[in-house]
Write an enzyme that holds these catalytic residues in place. Structure first.
Site, PDB file in Angstrom:
ATOM      1  CG  ASP A  66      -1.830   1.183   1.288  1.00 45.21           C
ATOM      2  OD1 ASP A  66      -2.410   1.522   0.248  1.00 45.21           O
ATOM      3  OD2 ASP A  66      -1.952   1.796   2.364  1.00 45.21           O
ATOM      4  CB  THR A  99      -1.990   5.521  -1.838  1.00 46.40           C
ATOM      5  OG1 THR A  99      -1.976   4.099  -1.747  1.00 46.40           O
ATOM      6  CG2 THR A  99      -3.171   6.057  -1.064  1.00 46.40           C
ATOM      7  CB  THR A 100       0.934   2.738  -5.522  1.00 46.21           C
ATOM      8  OG1 THR A 100       0.752   2.096  -4.269  1.00 46.21           O
ATOM      9  CG2 THR A 100       2.314   2.441  -6.048  1.00 46.21           C
ATOM     10  CG  ASP A 400      -6.529   0.615   0.658  1.00 45.19           C
ATOM     11  OD1 ASP A 400      -6.559   1.479   1.561  1.00 45.19           O
ATOM     12  OD2 ASP A 400      -5.501   0.335   0.020  1.00 45.19           O
TER      13      ASP A 400
END
Length: 533
Positions: A66, A99-100, A400
Site C-alpha cells: 500500500d 495511493t501508489t 481500502d
C-alpha cells in the site's frame, strides 16, 4: 572609453549580482529528490506489484504494498520528497485507493517537466499548462465513466474486488468485498450520501483463525472479555447501561493520606466502603440493568473486587475499561447517552438488546451485543488473521475496499482499470495538443506521454514487455476500443470491462488533480531558505 591611470572603474549603482543558475539548481534538486521517492514505490503498482518489508526502528516488521503505508513509514529527509509523502496521504484521505498510482503519475510528470525546463520553457508557463491539461484529463475521465446505482450490489462488489486484487489478501477478495459493500451501505443515510463517515465502521483486529473467518456484525463488539468469574456469560433480552462513574471506594486527593490508628476505625472504613458500593449496586438492580458497560478510569479501579462480587450476585454482566474514544461510537450504536452519576441511573437511561454474550475467537474472548433495539447507523467488522503481519495487512486492505465503496457512494460513476483510462487520456490529450499552439502544445504532449507511465509500469511489474504492450494498447484505443486494458492474469490486452476490473471514477479524478497540484507547487519553488528555529 578606458579609465584613466590611477582610477578604479566603478560598478553602476543599483545592479546587484544575480546568480541565474541557483533557482535552476534548486528546481532540479527538488525534481530528482521527488523522483527518487517515486522510483522506490513504483514496483508496488498493480496486482502483480511487489511487496515491501518495512522495518521500524524498534525492530517491528510489516509487509505491505500500500503506497500510503510505505511512504508514511519511510524516513524521508528532503523537503520536496516530503511533498510526495503528503500527496499520497492526501489521496488516501480523499479516495482511499490509488495511493501508489498518484505518486507514480507525479514522478512521470516531474520527468516531463524536467525535459520541458531543459528546452528553456519557463516554469510558470509549464505550471499553467499542466493545470489546463488536468482539467481536460478530468473531462475525458467523466466522458469514459458509466453511471451506477447504489441498489446494484454486484457492481459495487466488483469495484471493491479490484481494489483488493493488488493486495496481499487478494485470494480472499470474494469474501472481503461483500463485507465492505454491506458495511458502507449500512452506515449510509438516505439523502446524505456525500457525508459517509467511515468512523461509523469499527474494524476490530483479532489474532487467530484465518482471513476467511472475518465477519460483519450488526451490533457492538468489545475486545475485552467480561469481568467477573461467576458472572453470567450470556444474557437474552438485555438492558444495557453505559456509565462514566466508578463502582469503587472514593479516594482522597493525590497529596492526602488517611492514617487509621486502631481496628475500630479500620472496621468503620470497611463498613462505609461496603455500604457505599452496596448502595450503587442496589440502584443498578432497581433500574433493571443486567449488562453494565464501564468507562475506563485513570485514577482508580473502575470496578473494585467487592463491587464485582455484588454485581455477580445480581447476575449482571460487566464490561469494564471501555476506552474514552470508543464512548461516542457505543452511544451512537446503542442510541443512548452515557450516565455520568448515580442519580441519573434510571430505567429510561438504559437501552435494550436481544442478546449479549461472551464468544471465543482464536485465543481471544470478546463480548458481542446483537439485536439492538433502535440501533444507530454503525457496524463492526471483526478482522481475523493467523499472524500479526497478515492481520494488519488484511485490516489495511479492508480499509481500502471500504474507501472505494465510499467513493462510489459519493460519486456514482465507475471506469475500467488496467491502464485503459490513462492511455485514453494520453491519446485524447495528444490529439488536443495538435489544436493548440505555442508552449501549450509542448506541455500537452509531454503531459500525455507522462500518463503512459501507469500502463507501462503495470506491464513491467507483470513481467510483460512494456514497449510492445503499451504500443498495442495505444493501437487498440486508436481503433476505438475504449475498454481495452492490460490483463495481467492472461498477459494480454483484453476488454477489461468484461473481466470486471472496474474502479470508482473519483479515484482517477482525485489522482490526476492532486498529482498536478503537487507538481505545480514543486515547479514554483526556486529557493530553499533555512530559518532560525
Amino acid at each position: 572609453m578606458a579609465p584613466k591611470a590611477g582610477t578604479v572603474a566603478r560598478k553602476p549603482v543599483g545592479q546587484a549580482f544575480k546568480d541565474k543558475s541557483k533557482p535552476q539548481d534548486v528546481r532540479l534538486s527538488n525534481i530528482h529528490a521527488a523522483k527518487a521517492v517515486c522510483d522506490a514505490i513504483r514496483t508496488s503498482l498493480g496486482p502483480r506489484g511487489m511487496d515491501k518489508m518495512i522495518q521500524a526502528g524498534n525492530g517491528e516488521v510489516s509487509i505491505t504494498n500500500d503506497g500510503a503505508t510505505i511512504l508514511k513509514q519511510m524516513n524521508v529527509l528532503h523537503p520536496a520528497a516530503k511533498m510526495l509523502v503528503e500527496l499520497s496521504r492526501a489521496q488516501d484521505v480523499e479516495a482511499g485507493d490509488g495511493t501508489t498510482s498518484v505518486v507514480v503519475i507525479a514522478g512521470a510528470l516531474l520527468e516531463a517537466s524536467e525535459k520541458l525546463l531543459h528546452k528553456g520553457i519557463h516554469p510558470t508557463a509549464i505550471s499553467d499548462s499542466f493545470q489546463r491539461c488536468a482539467t481536460k484529463a478530468i473531462e475525458i475521465i467523466n466522458g469514459m465513466s458509466t453511471p451506477i446505482e447504489l441498489t446494484d450490489r454486484e457492481t459495487l462488489i466488483k469495484s471493491a474486488s479490484t481494489s483488493l486484487n493488488s493486495k496481499v489478501v487478494s485470494q480472499q477478495s470474494s469474501l472481503l468485498a461483500p463485507i465492505a459493500v454491506d458495511a458502507v451501505l449500512r452506515v449510509t443515510e438516505p439523502g446524505k450520501e456525500a457525508g459517509v463517515d467511515l468512523k461509523n465502521i469499527k474494524v476490530i483486529q483479532s489474532l487467530g483463525g484465518t482471513v476467511e473467518d472475518t465477519e460483519l456484525i450488526e451490533g457492538l463488539v468489545f475486545t475485552s472479555r467480561s469481568a467477573g468469574i461467576n458472572a453470567p456469560k450470556r444474557i437474552e433480552k438485555a438492558k444495557i447501561g453505559l456509565i462514566q462513574f466508578c463502582i469503587s471506594a472514593p479516594k482522597t486527593d493525590m497529596d492526602h493520606s488517611v492514617i487509621v490508628s486502631d481496628y475500630a476505625a479500620m472496621d468503620r472504613v470497611l463498613k462505609e466502603e461496603r455500604a457505599y458500593i452496596l448502595n450503587i449496586v442496589k440502584q443498578i438492580k432497581k433500574a433493571g440493568c443486567n449488562v453494565l458497560l464501564v468507562q475506563k478510569s485513570i485514577l482508580r479501579d473502575a470496578v473494585s473486587d467487592l463491587a464485582q462480587h455484588f454485581l455477580d450476585k445480581i447476575k449482571c454482566l460487566v464490561v469494564k475499561d471501555v476506552e474514552r474514544e470508543d464512548i461516542e461510537f457505543v452511544c451512537k450504536t446503542l442510541n443512548c447517552r452515557p450516565i455520568a452519576s448515580l442519580d441519573h441511573f434510571v430505567a429510561e437511561s438504559l437501552s435494550s438488546a436481544d442478546l449479549v454474550e461472551e464468544v471465543s475467537s482464536g485465543t481471544n474472548k470478546f463480548v458481542k451485543i446483537t439485536g439492538i433495539q433502535n440501533p444507530g447507523r454503525t457496524v463492526s467488522i471483526v478482522c481475523r488473521g493467523s499472524n500479526k503481519l497478515v492481520l494488519e495487512e488484511a485490516a489495511r486492505s479492508l480499509h481500502d475496499a471500504l474507501c472505494v465503496v465510499r467513493c462510489l457512494v459519493k460519486k456514482r460513476a465507475q471506469i475500467v482499470g488496467g491502464g485503459a483510462p490513462e492511455i485514453e487520456m494520453a491519446l485524447q490529450l495528444a490529439a488536443h495538443a495538435q489544436t493548440v499552439d505555442g508552449v501549450d502544445a509542448y506541455c500537452f504532449r509531454a503531459y500525455a506521454e507522462a500518463l503512459e507511465v501507469i500502463p507501462s509500469t503495470l506491464a513491467e511489474n507483470a513481467g510483460l514487455n512494456p514497449i510492445a504492450t503499451v504500443t498495442e494498447l495505444r493501437n487498440r484505443h486508436a481503433q476505438g476500443e475504449k475498454n481495452a486494458g492490460i490483463n495481467v492474469r492472461k498477459g494480454a490486452i483484453t476488454d477489461i470491462f468484461a473481466e470486471n476490473v472496474v474502479q470508482p471514477a473519483l479515484v482517477n479524478i482525485s489522482a490526476i488533480s492532486l498529482a498536478t497540484e503537487t507538481i505545480r507547487s514543486i515547479l514554483k519553488i526556486d529557493d530553499i531558505v533555512n530559518t532560525i528555529s
